[in-house]
Design an enzyme around this catalytic site. Structure first.
Site, PDB file in Angstrom:
ATOM      1  CG  ASN A   7      -1.960   0.935   1.282  1.00  0.00           C
ATOM      2  OD1 ASN A   7      -1.917   1.917   0.546  1.00  0.00           O
ATOM      3  ND2 ASN A   7      -2.950   0.696   2.124  1.00  0.00           N
ATOM      4  NE  ARG A  97      -6.103   1.792  -0.701  1.00  0.00           N
ATOM      5  CZ  ARG A  97      -6.536   2.181   0.466  1.00  0.00           C
ATOM      6  NH1 ARG A  97      -5.784   2.016   1.523  1.00  0.00           N
ATOM      7  NH2 ARG A  97      -7.708   2.712   0.584  1.00  0.00           N
ATOM      8  CG  HIS A 186     -12.723   5.288   1.932  1.00  0.00           C
ATOM      9  ND1 HIS A 186     -13.425   6.342   2.471  1.00  0.00           N
ATOM     10  CD2 HIS A 186     -11.424   5.510   2.201  1.00  0.00           C
ATOM     11  CE1 HIS A 186     -12.575   7.194   3.037  1.00  0.00           C
ATOM     12  NE2 HIS A 186     -11.354   6.697   2.882  1.00  0.00           N
ATOM     13  NE  ARG A 247      -9.286  13.896   2.538  1.00  0.00           N
ATOM     14  CZ  ARG A 247      -9.306  12.596   2.281  1.00  0.00           C
ATOM     15  NH1 ARG A 247     -10.035  12.127   1.288  1.00  0.00           N
ATOM     16  NH2 ARG A 247      -8.622  11.745   3.008  1.00  0.00           N
ATOM     17  CD  GLU A 389      -8.853   0.447   3.885  1.00  0.00           C
ATOM     18  OE1 GLU A 389      -8.274   0.850   4.914  1.00  0.00           O
ATOM     19  OE2 GLU A 389      -9.227   1.203   2.980  1.00  0.00           O
TER      20      GLU A 389
END
Ligand code: AMP
Length: 399
Positions: A7, A97, A186, A247, A389
């Protein structure tokens, strides 16, 4: 079967070696590129032992310097002091990923030069993430060899079958022909959580209507029906939708037009919306939810407003997902805030009382993980799922 999951992000690289039947990696490494200037901080864990290193990063030759660090980390896979991991042959496949798979990638794919060219091209849509993902792929290929299958697992793939009414923005038709549409992110986490709920509940995923709430530093919702995402809050970029750590989430685009006319540059707006907004921007205290909660508890009014807005926006998003699904079997909370904040779960479920949702308050407070925390007479189940993940990427690669 042993699968190495990589990742590779812009500020860190995470990798883990997964073996059949084990959800925890046998070996894992974390490289932090940005915490200390001019240094890559490396942490390697294998079979209970932890090793930390600080390696120099020459700012004048960053790509090469990073490549050397990644190569060093990957070589430690077979130089580490144990009997279980003892050679490069330990890796059967590598799962990478990749954040943006555009409109073409609906499933994991074996990486070829054509796939790499697509990832490169999609960097215009994900300028921070895709180049870092590609760098990780190329270095892993050099170190581990091209004979081992390298597989790309895309964060956008789970949302790639959203119906057009959810996937497009109400913008001029020709814009969508140029790729301006909702992609969602996601996806690996939303899909993993949906599958884990079906497994824990012993139900067929295809029969369930779910809303998964991934609430971490980045936050998004997915509405899941027939095992697919049919709507999500993130859009063309991961900036859309819910309020997040730094964000903004969705804002009136008219604000941006106004600020551009006032002389702000695109770079200034980018920084403000991505790095200086959300919990940090409103509270003025922290982007980390725990920090904002602590300030609220100490009486800080801006911190309280940030938490109230976070929950208001979350509830508004859940309402929208609910209408798209036409009903709900389970609400699912995951990631740092979703897994750990009993307050957020309680306040969301409180708003949904009129639908017959009832939390088991004791279960909600008891640090539940991979558990149903609804009371027995609730019309909708409420799950807390620990998102994994990297393990999901390993499974997507055939573990
Ligand atoms: P993630 O991006 O999944 O690592 O999630 C990071 C977010 O989870 C940060 O905002 C953390 O403050 C938040 N978080 C982690 N632990 C807790 C906790 N015990 N209570 C509230 N928020 C938490």
């Amino acid at each position: 079967m042993n699968i190495l999951v990589m990742n590779a992000g812009s500020s860190s690289l995470k990798c883990g070696l997964y073996v059949s039947g084990e959800a925890r990696p046998l070996w894992q490494a974390l490289v932090d590129w940005t915490h200390r200037a001019g240094v890559a901080e490396v942490k390697i864990e294998a079979l209970g032992a932890v090793r930390r290193e600080a390696l120099p990063l020459d700012a004048n030759d960053l790509p090469q310097a990073r490549a050397r660090v990644i190569a060093h980390v990957l070589r430690s896979l077979w130089h580490c002091d144990n009997k279980v991991i003892d050679g490069p042959h330990v890796v059967d496949r590598v799962g990478h990923r990749v954040v943006h798979g555009g409109q073409s990638y609906h499933h994991p794919v074996r990486i070829t030069s054509a796939v790499k060219a697509d990832i490169q091209q999609l960097a215009s849509l994900a300028p921070v993430h895709n180049p870092a993902n590609l760098e990780g792929i190329e270095i892993a290929e050099q170190v581990l060899g091209g004979d081992i299958p390298h597989i790309a697992v895309f964060d956008t793939a789970f949302h790639s079958q959203m119906p057009p009414e959810a996937a497009f923005y109400a913008l001029p038709r020709e814009w969508s022909a140029h790729g301006i549409r909702r992609y969602g992110f996601h996806g690996i986490s939303h899909q993993y959580c949906a599958q884990r709920v079906a497994q824990l509940w012993q139900r067929n995923l295809a029969d369930l209507r779910l809303i998964t709430c991934h609430l971490g530093n980045g936050c998004s919702l997915a509405a899941i029906r027939d095992g697919h995402s049919i709507d999500t809050t993130m859009g063309f970029t991961p900036l859309d939708g819910l309020m997040m750590g730094t964000r903004s989430g969705s804002v009136d685009p008219g604000i941006l037009i106004h600020l551009l006319r006032e002389g702000h540059t695109a770079e200034q707006l980018d920084r403000a919306l991505n790095k200086q907004s959300g919990l940090l921007g409103v509270s003025g205290v922290a982007s980390d939810f725990r920090g904002v909660l602590a300030a609220m508890a100490a009486g800080d009014a801006n911190a309280k407003l940030a938490v109230d807005m976070f929950i208001h926006r979350l509830n508004a998003g859940i309402g929208a997902m609910l209408m798209g699904l036409g009903g709900l079997d389970a609400l699912v909370f995951t990631a740092g805030i979703g897994e750990n904040s009993a307050l957020v779960r309680a306040q969301v479920c409180e708003q949904m009382t009129f639908l017959g949702i009832k939390l088991n308050a004791t279960a909600n407070q008891s640090n539940p993980l991979d558990a149903d925390i609804a009371s027995p007479d609730s019309t909708v189940r409420v799950f807390v799922i620990h998102t994994q993940e990297d393990w999901a990427i390993a499974q997507a690669c055939g573990l």
